[in-house]
Motif scaffolding. Sequence first.
Motif, PDB file in Angstrom:
ATOM      1  N   LEU A 111      -7.535  10.526 -12.729  1.00  0.00           N
ATOM      2  CA  LEU A 111      -6.615  11.662 -12.838  1.00  0.00           C
ATOM      3  C   LEU A 111      -5.313  11.268 -13.535  1.00  0.00           C
ATOM      4  N   TYR A 112      -5.110   9.948 -13.714  1.00  0.00           N
ATOM      5  CA  TYR A 112      -3.921   9.406 -14.389  1.00  0.00           C
ATOM      6  C   TYR A 112      -2.611   9.832 -13.711  1.00  0.00           C
ATOM      7  N   GLN A 157       1.161  -0.596 -11.316  1.00  0.00           N
ATOM      8  CA  GLN A 157       1.194  -0.652  -9.855  1.00  0.00           C
ATOM      9  C   GLN A 157      -0.208  -0.580  -9.274  1.00  0.00           C
ATOM     10  N   LEU A 158      -1.032   0.262  -9.865  1.00  0.00           N
ATOM     11  CA  LEU A 158      -2.400   0.423  -9.368  1.00  0.00           C
ATOM     12  C   LEU A 158      -3.162  -0.892  -9.486  1.00  0.00           C
ATOM     13  N   ILE A 192       0.824  -1.215   0.000  1.00  0.00           N
ATOM     14  CA  ILE A 192       0.000   0.000   0.000  1.00  0.00           C
ATOM     15  C   ILE A 192       0.857   1.264   0.000  1.00  0.00           C
ATOM     16  N   THR A 193       2.065   1.192   0.594  1.00  0.00           N
ATOM     17  CA  THR A 193       2.925   2.380   0.631  1.00  0.00           C
ATOM     18  C   THR A 193       3.496   2.723  -0.739  1.00  0.00           C
ATOM     19  N   ARG A 194       3.397   1.817  -1.697  1.00  0.00           N
ATOM     20  CA  ARG A 194       3.834   2.155  -3.058  1.00  0.00           C
ATOM     21  C   ARG A 194       3.030   3.324  -3.608  1.00  0.00           C
ATOM     22  N   LEU A 195       1.759   3.397  -3.192  1.00  0.00           N
ATOM     23  CA  LEU A 195       0.911   4.480  -3.696  1.00  0.00           C
ATOM     24  C   LEU A 195       1.411   5.837  -3.219  1.00  0.00           C
ATOM     25  N   LEU A 196       2.074   5.848  -2.050  1.00  0.00           N
ATOM     26  CA  LEU A 196       2.567   7.118  -1.513  1.00  0.00           C
ATOM     27  C   LEU A 196       3.734   7.663  -2.320  1.00  0.00           C
ATOM     28  N   GLN A 197       4.323   6.816  -3.171  1.00  0.00           N
ATOM     29  CA  GLN A 197       5.445   7.262  -4.001  1.00  0.00           C
ATOM     30  C   GLN A 197       4.955   8.028  -5.229  1.00  0.00           C
ATOM     31  N   ASN A 198       3.641   8.092  -5.420  1.00  0.00           N
ATOM     32  CA  ASN A 198       3.057   8.827  -6.536  1.00  0.00           C
ATOM     33  C   ASN A 198       2.460  10.141  -6.030  1.00  0.00           C
ATOM     34  N   ILE A 214      -0.469  11.813  -5.094  1.00  0.00           N
ATOM     35  CA  ILE A 214      -1.847  11.486  -4.753  1.00  0.00           C
ATOM     36  C   ILE A 214      -2.427  12.562  -3.854  1.00  0.00           C
ATOM     37  N   ARG A 215      -3.745  12.593  -3.795  1.00  0.00           N
ATOM     38  CA  ARG A 215      -4.422  13.585  -2.968  1.00  0.00           C
ATOM     39  C   ARG A 215      -4.232  13.265  -1.481  1.00  0.00           C
ATOM     40  N   GLU A 216      -4.336  14.306  -0.675  1.00  0.00           N
ATOM     41  CA  GLU A 216      -4.083  14.162   0.763  1.00  0.00           C
ATOM     42  C   GLU A 216      -5.091  13.218   1.416  1.00  0.00           C
ATOM     43  N   THR A 217      -6.340  13.225   0.932  1.00  0.00           N
ATOM     44  CA  THR A 217      -7.355  12.354   1.545  1.00  0.00           C
ATOM     45  C   THR A 217      -6.961  10.883   1.404  1.00  0.00           C
ATOM     46  N   LEU A 218      -6.411  10.511   0.250  1.00  0.00           N
ATOM     47  CA  LEU A 218      -5.982   9.126   0.053  1.00  0.00           C
ATOM     48  C   LEU A 218      -4.759   8.815   0.909  1.00  0.00           C
ATOM     49  N   ALA A 219      -3.829   9.766   1.001  1.00  0.00           N
ATOM     50  CA  ALA A 219      -2.625   9.549   1.810  1.00  0.00           C
ATOM     51  C   ALA A 219      -2.986   9.324   3.277  1.00  0.00           C
ATOM     52  N   VAL A 220      -3.960  10.079   3.777  1.00  0.00           N
ATOM     53  CA  VAL A 220      -4.381   9.921   5.175  1.00  0.00           C
ATOM     54  C   VAL A 220      -5.037   8.551   5.374  1.00  0.00           C
TER      55      VAL A 220
END
Length: 649
Positions: free
Chosen positions: A357-358, A364-365, A282-288, A290-296
């Motif tokens: 939003l591409y 990865q997604l 799941i932390t792979r997504l943080l390397q892109n 992304i919006r703050e709501t998803l990061a939280v």
Amino acid sequence: MERYPFTYDPARPFIQQAGEWVADVFYELLPEAGFEVRDEQIYMAFQLEKAFAEKKTIFAEAGVGTGKTLVYLLYAVCYARYTRKPAVIACADESLIEQLVKPEGDIAKLARHLDLVIDARLGKSPDQYLCLRKLDDARMKGDEEMLWDGIAAGLPDFVYSHAPMQSFHAYGDRRDYPQLTDEQWQQINWDSFQDCFTCDRRHRCGQTLSRDHYRRSADLIICSHDYYLEHVWTYDGRKREGQLPLLPEHSSVVFDEGHLLESAAMKALGYKMKHVVFEELITRLLQNEIRETLAVLIDNAIVQSEAMFAAFGRSSRLIPGSDRKEILLSEELLREVHQFRSLLTAIEEELVFESELYTLDDYQLRIVEEHLEMMQKALMLFERSEALICWVTDSPEGLTLSIMPKSVKEVLEEHVFGLKMPIVFSSATLSVDGSFRYVADSLGIGSFLSFSVDSPYEYEEQMEALAPAWNLEDGFDGKMKEAVRLLQKTGGRALILFKTREELRLFKQRAAEEPAFTGMQFYFEGDGEISHLISAFQREEESVLCAVSLWEGLDVPGPSLSNVIIWSLPFPPHDPVFIAKRNAAKDPFEEVDLPHMLLRFRQGIGRLIRSRDDRGIAVILGEEMRTNPTARERVLAVLPEGVELQEQA
């Protein structure tokens, strides 16, 4: 190469012509090569002809020495060539695969004596292959550095090259590393938590290369029950991900030692989860971007995953004799699971918006979404746990949660037995009290053909069955004294079968301290690659092989195996799988424990007499022979005809 080993007439049914050729093989061709004509083989051949002609499931119960393997191989090869799709031979485990394809095995015999070229390739389970990433991790840790560096140095040059591959050879098979114990191998082999999709070496991986190789087989693909069922379980998911299924389309399936298929199905048809794997993914997504709501949400999910697995740890208890821990349902645990599931749902909804939003890497997604979907399915089922079997196991990286269905019937009916193709269950032990319903019902097989033929061996003259009257109050020490006496009696030359790894571990410890065993060579399962241990045991006549998993399939004719010792009657363990089966039965002992034990016991003593010239003793040390009259009576009933149990003071 001729397509068929006989002249094919398109105007006549193919299977009928194949059956006529098979009859010629057993009546004429093999006897001319020195083989004896066996009525049991001829009878089995006619029965299989019907199963292949009608594309039905058949239970083929044939005793030791009937030559059943030769029969099903002949039909499988012919039918594969007729349909232009390989047949799958699924064995109970990896050691039985090796037995089938060894140089003196049945496939080699047919090829040699019938002048056939048989394209037989191994489809081994992924955990039988080296993982390059785990090997690198082991080298970085510094433990046993010389060992891991030596293995890395022995890998083919193309593994570490970025140049286009001109040629390759198979590598990384468990058999290539016989010196490693099972514990050492588990540090560097593939496991279900490896993310192969994103591995930059996946196209140079030994597992990947072997998979490409066996998919091209024209005749036979030989794999384990586990691997075949993994193919069934992952078929739809792999197709969705744009991957090839683990096995290609095939014409027929033979389940060798088919009485073990249910346990393999329950193992394969399930889900496994770890906190560390979820966090890494799941932390792979943080390397892109992304919006703050998803990061939280991702941060909250990681924290909640830790809390949920901690709750599983608090809500589990050890089961004696098993490495699995039973899960005790509680309001706290269900609350933590539900909260984690809610966060996963919120993340999945955010990912739908984020993908538009591409900003995320599509590959990865897709991997993350597939993993989240798997976790959602598993945890949704857990919240309705009356239909599931669940447990946790410890590992250095934390708890592993396993979730499997109580019943595998629906999956198998749809993806295996519902297909219109011949399916052969082959074993010396498929029936209980003369009925095949125990195995058929457990797998959801409603309609089937069946037959049973006895072994041609003269057990009354060849086998002696003993039940030493050791003092039950002496416990393990009492058994040990009898083992010492009996091993001295046969000068080693023995197979000792244990019910659990704990029994094996304790015997190994005590054997090292036993003066009477000085100079006697012992081989213990787990100390090396199993097929090498078997070869060494067969080669060194006065040695002793100690195992937990060799109740079935081991074929060692001759004096090297003159003594089979059943350390304990093989009743099923008290782990979550069998606890669930017992809870669902009206009479757990009669419906679950006894049938399981009797099938395995018959297989165990079946390791002793493997040819007409074999002689030996089968020793039963199980306490239940003295403490449980029902178990004793049923054991006596399944001893080979003419063999009477002798009790010694």
